[in-house]
Write a protein that holds these residues in place. Structure first.
Motif, short mmCIF file in Angstrom:
data_model
loop_
_atom_site.label_atom_id
_atom_site.label_comp_id
_atom_site.label_asym_id
_atom_site.label_seq_id
_atom_site.Cartn_x
_atom_site.Cartn_y
_atom_site.Cartn_z
N GLY B 49 0.00 8.42 0.88
CA GLY B 49 -1.13 7.58 1.21
C GLY B 49 -0.93 6.19 0.64
O GLY B 49 -0.07 5.98 -0.21
N ALA B 50 -1.73 5.25 1.12
CA ALA B 50 -1.65 3.88 0.62
C ALA B 50 -2.03 3.87 -0.86
O ALA B 50 -2.70 4.79 -1.33
N PRO B 51 -1.59 2.84 -1.62
CA PRO B 51 -1.96 2.79 -3.03
C PRO B 51 -3.49 2.74 -3.17
O PRO B 51 -4.16 2.08 -2.40
N GLY B 52 -4.00 3.48 -4.15
CA GLY B 52 -5.42 3.39 -4.45
C GLY B 52 -6.32 4.28 -3.61
O GLY B 52 -7.52 4.05 -3.57
N VAL B 53 -5.77 5.28 -2.93
CA VAL B 53 -6.67 6.18 -2.20
C VAL B 53 -6.96 7.45 -3.00
O VAL B 53 -7.68 8.32 -2.53
N GLY B 54 -6.41 7.53 -4.21
CA GLY B 54 -6.79 8.64 -5.08
C GLY B 54 -5.82 9.81 -5.07
O GLY B 54 -6.24 10.95 -5.23
N LYS B 55 -4.52 9.53 -4.93
CA LYS B 55 -3.55 10.62 -4.93
C LYS B 55 -3.42 11.21 -6.33
O LYS B 55 -3.47 12.41 -6.52
N THR B 56 -3.24 10.31 -7.31
CA THR B 56 -3.09 10.79 -8.68
C THR B 56 -4.37 11.45 -9.17
O THR B 56 -4.34 12.46 -9.86
#
Lengths: 365, 293
Positions: B49-56
């Motif tokens: 996903g794009a940076p900052g969509v909450g993967k981590t």
């Protein structure tokens, strides 16, 4: 599940392969298990299981769903699902993105490389372009700019090498006689070559692509794009060793030969695709273009500003600069001049080759 | 096929989504399904996903739902086995040799071994969740190496023999998709693409993450952020930026800045690129106006 009900589940991976998706047997197995695990309560569950286990990327999800609908819902395949990748909109990476295998090779010995450079000069003097390009490709590993890698190698350096020191200690019953050192490896910087294929560059584009082929063959990590009214990635095509085959394949990918020039917009498209922009980071960026821009200069200036911010160095090679009396006149060229590390001669492949070799050398010194 | 029994109470995507919500993470059905399948099939979960969509964040929430410790391996170009697997504590080993003198000392005992994330995860698969973060930053050699690790879950240490996991650990990989991952790696994983959440869901996330933000403010911020994402920006704001923007605007408002101005003043929290700010500046009022309506 009765065998009849099972049929679409087995037909689905087949259909996926037919549409160009990789689908391994183990994925099919897991897909069946996943459907069983989920119930399934409905077609949505089956679709989600398919998404999770065959994992189509976001850019191919539409195609994937079309195959899914065809198999499970009996809908006919829409034409776009089988359309050639080249027909898709701007900045579509027609070939999939795969970096070159990255062996951490050390540069060859100095003697060999200077010999390669001498060969390049000699072939050039003899007017033998094919020979010159070959010599250019051979001279590249030595000449392209380098950066320090995170990885270490044994050698003279200031950093201690505890692993080897320890091995020596064991060998000598706990005594240490000299402290082994290590240093950081050197890696070739990435090279990003952007070739303008618009109408005004018509005379030079073939030559520029021949050079691009030599660059891809000789460099470790090189990416080549063509710019015109749209952006096309041709790196994979140029990776073919045989020059004629590689060039004809690349020519087939580019749909906007000799068209208008929208450099600024094409560059902006390049920078807005994250994985393309990521490639420019820390790279030696080379633009081969006359800078005759049909769009306004603002778009080009803004895009070059961002490229400048990402790249290690920006080199602009213009066929017009072959004339020593050339001074940038157009508004666009004048505006971007302060953003360039060098404005050089881009009229013929040997000229471009000389600029690249010369620039890399100068920057290293 | 190794079907693993899922932890009690998590026997389906819906219960898992509920548990994640209790852990302060709102997962849509696709993510809940993928996560459940990864747990049930014993396969790694690959989140793109794009940076900052909450993967981590998803990985953290999953670890907390399972009641396990999260072990994180941050990837970078040039990452190698010493940073990912294990390293010997050479200074201590050298000291030990000196101290031992004529005596015998086992230089490869546990006390000299520094376990890095992959080894830590293998040693206690029931107590740990392994997060391999931003795998797209690592280079190809490391990806190929991971392939081997993810199929066998073994690490061989020449001085000690092979360490084998008693059961496959829960592994989550994330990628920002700055480059395409190898097919072979994707094939071994359960895959999910995390997109930007739809406005209603995003407003819900904002209110859950920032308790001080009013419902109305959250809705406005989400509308404005969706407007921003439609603009050609170098770095469109992610979900994290939405939350921060809402929080910052609420804070300014509490200091006495009236509403539309509070959003405009706090824009630096959502957009962190000078070019983007310049581009948006003339359009900001319209965007926020749309948000107010």
């Amino acid at each position: 599940m009765t065998p009849a009900a099972l049929a679409p589940f087995l037909a689905f991976p087949q259909a996926l392969r037919g549409a160009g998706f990789p689908a391994a047997p183990e994925q099919t197995q897991d897909f069946l298990a996943a459907v069983g695990l989920l119930g399934p309560r409905g077609i949505a569950d089956i679709r989600r299981a398919a998404h999770a286990l065959f994992g189509p990327g976001p850019d191919r999800q539409g195609e994937f769903d079309a195959v899914f609908d065809a198999v499970f819902l009996g809908r006919s395949l829409m034409a776009p699902a089988e359309g050639a990748p080249e027909d898709l909109p701007q900045a579509r990476d027609a070939e999939g993105f795969q970096e070159m295998p990255e062996a951490e090779e050390e540069d060859p010995s100095g003697g060999e490389a200077t010999a390669a450079e001498r060969l390049f000069a000699r072939a050039l003097a003899a007017g033998d372009e094919a020979g010159a390009l070959l010599a250019f490709a051979r001279a590249l590993p030595r000449s392209l700019p380098k950066r320090r890698s995170r990885r270490m190698r044994p050698g003279k350096g200031r950093l201690a090498d505890p692993r080897r020191a320890f091995r020596e200690m064991i060998r000598r019953d706990g005594e240490i006689t000299r402290l082994p050192a290590r240093r950081r490896r050197l890696r070739e910087r990435r090279v990003l070559l952007l070739v303008d294929v618009s109408g005004s560059m018509k005379a030079g584009t073939d030559g520029a692509l021949r050079l691009a082929h030599a660059l891809v063959q000789g460099g470790e990590r090189v990416e080549v794009f063509t710019l015109g009214t749209r952006l096309t990635r041709v790196t994979r095509a140029l990776r073919h060793r045989d020059r004629a085959a590689a060039l004809s394949h690349a020519a087939g990918l580019v749909a906007d030969w000799d068209g208008g020039t929208r450099l600024g917009e094409a560059l902006a498209v390049f920078l807005s695709v994250p994985r393309f922009a990521a490639f420019a980071r820390g790279a030696l960026a080379i633009v081969v273009s006359d800078g005759l821009e049909r769009g306004g200069p603002e778009a080009l200036t803004a895009a070059m500003g961002r490229l400048r911010g990402l790249a290690w160095s920006v080199l602009w090679l213009s066929p017009l600069a072959a004339d020593p009396a050339y001074r940038p006149e157009t508004g666009a060229m004048r505006a971007i001049l302060p953003l360039l590390d060098r404005l050089g001669d881009g009229s013929t492949p040997p000229a471009i080759a000389r600029e690249i070799l010369g620039f890399a050398k100068g920057a290293r010194a | 096929m190794a079907l693993r029994r899922t932890p009690p109470g998590l026997d389906g995507p819906a219960p898992l989504a509920r548990a994640l919500r209790e852990a302060q993470y709102i997962a849509d059905e696709g993510l809940a399904t993928a996560a459940f399948l990864a747990l049930a099939l014993g396969k790694p979960l690959l989140l793109e996903g794009a940076p900052g969509v909450g993967k981590t964040e998803a990985a953290k929430a999953l670890a907390s739902v399972l009641g396990r410790e999260l072990v994180r391996l941050q990837c970078y170009e040039g990452i190698d086995a010493a940073a990912a697997l294990y390293e010997w504590n050479f200074p201590r080993q050298m000291l030990a040799i000196r101290q031992a003198g004529e005596g015998y000392v086992n230089l490869y005992a546990d006390e000299y071994l520094i376990a890095r994330p992959l080894l830590q995860a293998l040693e206690a698969p029931r107590d740990r969740v392994l997060l391999i973060d931003e795998i797209d930053r690592a280079d190809h050699e490391f990806e190929a190496f991971l392939l081997e690790f993810l199929s066998d879950f073994t690490i061989s240490i020449p001085e000690r023999g092979t360490v084998r996991a008693s059961e496959p650990p829960v592994v989550i990989l994330t990628s920002n998709r700055t480059r395409e991952l190898h097919e072979a790696l994707r094939r071994r994983c359960v895959y999910h693409w995390i997109g930007y959440p739809d406005p209603a869901l995003e407003a819900e996330i904002v209110m859950m993450r920032a308790s001080s933000v009013a419902r109305d403010t959250a809705a406005r911020v989400v509308a404005a952020v969706n407007g921003l994402r439609a603009e050609p920006l170098a770095k469109p704001p992610g979900v994290a930026e939405t939350v921060e923007w809402a929080e910052a605007a609420t804070l300014l408002n509490a200091q006495g800045v009236p509403w539309p101005r509070a959003f405009a003043r706090a824009i630096g929290v959502a957009l962190k690129d000078q070019d983007d700010l310049q581009w948006v500046a003339p359009r900001l009022e319209a965007l926020l106006g749309g948000a107010a309506a």
